[in-house]
Design a protein around this motif. Sequence first.
Motif, short mmCIF file in Angstrom:
data_model
loop_
_atom_site.label_atom_id
_atom_site.label_comp_id
_atom_site.label_asym_id
_atom_site.label_seq_id
_atom_site.Cartn_x
_atom_site.Cartn_y
_atom_site.Cartn_z
N LYS A 1 0.84 -1.21 0.00
CA LYS A 1 0.00 0.00 0.00
C LYS A 1 0.86 1.25 0.00
O LYS A 1 0.58 2.22 -0.72
N THR A 2 1.93 1.25 0.79
CA THR A 2 2.84 2.39 0.84
C THR A 2 3.52 2.58 -0.52
O THR A 2 3.64 3.71 -1.01
N ALA A 3 3.97 1.48 -1.12
CA ALA A 3 4.62 1.56 -2.43
C ALA A 3 3.67 2.12 -3.48
O ALA A 3 4.07 2.92 -4.33
N PHE A 4 2.42 1.71 -3.42
CA PHE A 4 1.45 2.21 -4.38
C PHE A 4 1.27 3.72 -4.26
O PHE A 4 1.16 4.43 -5.26
N GLU A 5 1.27 4.23 -3.04
CA GLU A 5 1.12 5.67 -2.85
C GLU A 5 2.26 6.43 -3.53
O GLU A 5 2.04 7.51 -4.08
N SER A 6 3.46 5.89 -3.50
CA SER A 6 4.59 6.52 -4.21
C SER A 6 4.45 6.33 -5.71
O SER A 6 4.62 7.27 -6.49
N TRP A 7 4.14 5.10 -6.12
CA TRP A 7 4.06 4.74 -7.54
C TRP A 7 3.01 5.57 -8.27
O TRP A 7 3.23 6.01 -9.39
N ARG A 8 1.90 5.83 -7.63
CA ARG A 8 0.82 6.55 -8.31
C ARG A 8 1.19 7.98 -8.65
O ARG A 8 0.57 8.61 -9.50
N HIS A 9 2.24 8.51 -8.01
CA HIS A 9 2.67 9.88 -8.27
C HIS A 9 3.86 9.96 -9.24
O HIS A 9 4.30 11.06 -9.58
N VAL A 10 4.34 8.79 -9.66
CA VAL A 10 5.45 8.77 -10.63
C VAL A 10 4.88 9.18 -11.99
O VAL A 10 3.82 8.69 -12.40
N PRO A 11 5.57 10.09 -12.69
CA PRO A 11 5.07 10.52 -14.00
C PRO A 11 4.90 9.34 -14.97
O PRO A 11 5.65 8.36 -14.92
N VAL A 12 3.91 9.45 -15.83
CA VAL A 12 3.57 8.38 -16.76
C VAL A 12 4.78 7.95 -17.58
O VAL A 12 5.01 6.74 -17.78
N GLN A 13 5.57 8.90 -18.07
CA GLN A 13 6.73 8.55 -18.89
C GLN A 13 7.73 7.69 -18.11
O GLN A 13 8.31 6.75 -18.66
N GLN A 14 7.93 8.00 -16.86
CA GLN A 14 8.85 7.22 -16.04
C GLN A 14 8.29 5.82 -15.77
O GLN A 14 9.01 4.83 -15.83
N ARG A 15 7.00 5.74 -15.48
CA ARG A 15 6.37 4.42 -15.28
C ARG A 15 6.46 3.60 -16.55
O ARG A 15 6.69 2.39 -16.51
#
Length: 92
Positions: free
Chosen positions: A50-64
């Motif tokens: 859950k914590t990782a998802f909170e960070s991941w969801r704010h990563v810019p689309v290009q980086q993801r």
Amino acid sequence: PVYFNLINGQFVASTSSELIDVTDPATSNVISRVPQTTPSELESAVSSAKTAFESWRHVPVQQRQRIMLKYQDLIRRYTDDIADLITMEQGK
């Protein structure tokens, strides 16, 4: 082999002394063993996800996208190894 839990990006040995055999259904041979994860270990894994998802969801689309393309590359590079493991686990 005995595998560990993946919690918060790290492989962690379970505190449980109980192991579950993973068998090849075609031969009944044990191909690996996994820990009977404890409730607290499961809670820790879920919490870190859950914590990782909170960070991941704010990563810019290009980086993801770059990360997922790297993941795709790894899957393609190791397709034969992955297929062998799945085949062994499924007994085909």
